[in-house]
Design an enzyme around this catalytic site. Structure first.
Site, PDB file in Angstrom:
ATOM      1  N   ARG A 112       0.966  -1.079   0.061  1.00  8.51           N
ATOM      2  CA  ARG A 112       0.187  -0.176  -0.055  1.00  8.51           C
ATOM      3  C   ARG A 112       0.733   1.178  -0.012  1.00  8.51           C
ATOM      4  O   ARG A 112       2.093   1.395   0.568  1.00  8.51           O
ATOM      5  CB  ARG A 112      -0.814  -0.031   1.288  1.00  8.51           C
ATOM      6  CG  ARG A 112      -1.823   1.005   1.450  1.00  8.51           C
ATOM      7  CD  ARG A 112      -3.048   0.579   2.518  1.00  8.51           C
ATOM      8  NE  ARG A 112      -3.821  -0.415   2.392  1.00  8.51           N
ATOM      9  CZ  ARG A 112      -3.804  -1.396   3.428  1.00  8.51           C
ATOM     10  NH1 ARG A 112      -3.505  -1.208   4.440  1.00  8.51           N
ATOM     11  NH2 ARG A 112      -4.780  -2.463   3.011  1.00  8.51           N
TER      12      ARG A 112
ATOM     13  N   ASN B  28      -1.289  13.830   7.508  1.00  8.95           N
ATOM     14  CA  ASN B  28      -1.745  14.094   6.399  1.00  8.95           C
ATOM     15  C   ASN B  28      -3.372  14.070   6.551  1.00  8.95           C
ATOM     16  O   ASN B  28      -3.957  13.901   7.905  1.00  8.95           O
ATOM     17  CB  ASN B  28      -1.365  12.729   5.449  1.00  8.95           C
ATOM     18  CG  ASN B  28      -1.831  11.393   5.945  1.00  8.95           C
ATOM     19  OD1 ASN B  28      -2.628  11.090   6.915  1.00  8.95           O
ATOM     20  ND2 ASN B  28      -1.165  10.623   5.357  1.00  8.95           N
TER      21      ASN B  28
ATOM     22  N   TYR C  52      -4.598   3.526  15.145  1.00 10.11           N
ATOM     23  CA  TYR C  52      -4.364   2.117  14.584  1.00 10.11           C
ATOM     24  C   TYR C  52      -2.771   2.042  14.454  1.00 10.11           C
ATOM     25  O   TYR C  52      -2.000   2.864  13.903  1.00 10.11           O
ATOM     26  CB  TYR C  52      -4.745   2.510  12.983  1.00 10.11           C
ATOM     27  CG  TYR C  52      -5.101   0.938  12.240  1.00 10.11           C
ATOM     28  CD1 TYR C  52      -6.386   0.426  12.363  1.00 10.11           C
ATOM     29  CD2 TYR C  52      -4.033   0.524  11.712  1.00 10.11           C
ATOM     30  CE1 TYR C  52      -6.380  -0.913  11.644  1.00 10.11           C
ATOM     31  CE2 TYR C  52      -4.111  -0.888  11.074  1.00 10.11           C
ATOM     32  CZ  TYR C  52      -5.589  -1.385  10.931  1.00 10.11           C
ATOM     33  OH  TYR C  52      -5.529  -2.666  10.502  1.00 10.11           O
TER      34      TYR C  52
ATOM     35  N   ASP D 166       1.393  -7.377   9.386  1.00 10.60           N
ATOM     36  CA  ASP D 166       0.033  -7.877   9.520  1.00 10.60           C
ATOM     37  C   ASP D 166      -0.412  -7.408  10.905  1.00 10.60           C
ATOM     38  O   ASP D 166      -1.567  -7.072  10.901  1.00 10.60           O
ATOM     39  CB  ASP D 166      -0.007  -9.566   9.337  1.00 10.60           C
ATOM     40  CG  ASP D 166       0.616 -10.049   8.126  1.00 10.60           C
ATOM     41  OD1 ASP D 166       0.459  -9.246   7.127  1.00 10.60           O
ATOM     42  OD2 ASP D 166       1.515 -10.923   8.387  1.00 10.60           O
TER      43      ASP D 166
ATOM     44  N   ASP E  15      -2.135  -5.961  13.910  1.00  9.76           N
ATOM     45  CA  ASP E  15      -2.320  -4.540  14.359  1.00  9.76           C
ATOM     46  C   ASP E  15      -3.139  -4.369  15.743  1.00  9.76           C
ATOM     47  O   ASP E  15      -3.550  -5.390  16.043  1.00  9.76           O
ATOM     48  CB  ASP E  15      -3.435  -3.896  13.177  1.00  9.76           C
ATOM     49  CG  ASP E  15      -2.843  -4.020  11.911  1.00  9.76           C
ATOM     50  OD1 ASP E  15      -1.674  -3.551  11.616  1.00  9.76           O
ATOM     51  OD2 ASP E  15      -3.608  -4.450  10.938  1.00  9.76           O
TER      52      ASP E  15
ATOM     53  N   ASP F 224      -5.969  -8.912  12.904  1.00 14.80           N
ATOM     54  CA  ASP F 224      -5.465  -9.376  11.837  1.00 14.80           C
ATOM     55  C   ASP F 224      -4.519 -10.711  12.300  1.00 14.80           C
ATOM     56  O   ASP F 224      -3.451 -11.070  11.500  1.00 14.80           O
ATOM     57  CB  ASP F 224      -4.583  -8.676  11.083  1.00 14.80           C
ATOM     58  CG  ASP F 224      -5.539  -7.703  10.247  1.00 14.80           C
ATOM     59  OD1 ASP F 224      -6.594  -8.142  10.111  1.00 14.80           O
ATOM     60  OD2 ASP F 224      -5.185  -6.446  10.049  1.00 14.80           O
TER      61      ASP F 224
END
Length: 184
Positions: free
Chosen positions: A23, A42, A85, A105, A107, A120
């Protein structure tokens, strides 16, 4: 990037263990540079998935990338509170104006009222087997998750709502200045 400064604009690339881009985010503005970590911000940023689909983030985010810790933390500044997160991932590197890290993976999702959830686990087990994570890597990843939970419980700086609101104000000001400079 030799002399990074507050206000610099970088991109973010998240890889998987197989060295493939998973990503990418089109923008991260430098808000603070500390010895052990860098803070970015952001908002409504374009995200490109590995298969080419794109979407935009929904709210402002304050992101902490660590030089020596196996996680990064994203404070999502939503209307109903701050959600965190947290990605279990390698320490970041910066190459060609891009923040790069490998995502592993697992989280940690932290909700505004303080409860948290590990996400996850099945994806982690799947990739661990498929990509052949070593036993040593598995230990590092699981220790990072434990450390992250302890950091949260002990009130580490990246979980300070006051500080994240200050960083958000800094981001909004820098974004305004950047937009004004583009019109001149």
């Amino acid at each position: 990037m030799k002399n990074m400064c507050i206000g610099d604009k970088l991109e973010i690339q998240c890889y998987k263990h197989n060295k493939k881009v998973h990503r990418a985010w089109s923008e991260a503005i430098v808000l603070d540079i500390k010895k052990d970590y860098i803070v970015f911000g952001n908002n409504k940023t374009l995200v490109t998935e590995s298969e080419g689909t794109t979407w935009r983030t929904k709210e402002p985010a304050i992101m902490y990338f660590f030089r020596n810790k196996w996680y990064n933390v994203i404070a999502q500044m939503k209307k109903d509170g701050i959600y965190y997160y947290c990605n279990i991932a390698t320490p970041f590197i910066i190459e060609e104006n891009t923040i790069k890290y490998i995502d592993y993976d697992l989280d940690l999702r932290i909700f505004p009222k303080g409860e948290f959830k590990i996400l996850d686990k099945l994806e982690y087990e799947y990739h661990k087997n498929k990509m052949g994570y070593s036993e040593d890597l598995d230990i590092v990843i699981n220790n990072a998750l434990k450390e992250l939970i302890e950091e949260y419980k002990s009130g580490a700086i990246m979980f300070s709502s006051k500080l994240n609101k200050e960083y958000l104000a800094t981001y909004m000001q820098l974004k305004k200045e950047l937009e004004n400079s583009n019109f001149n």
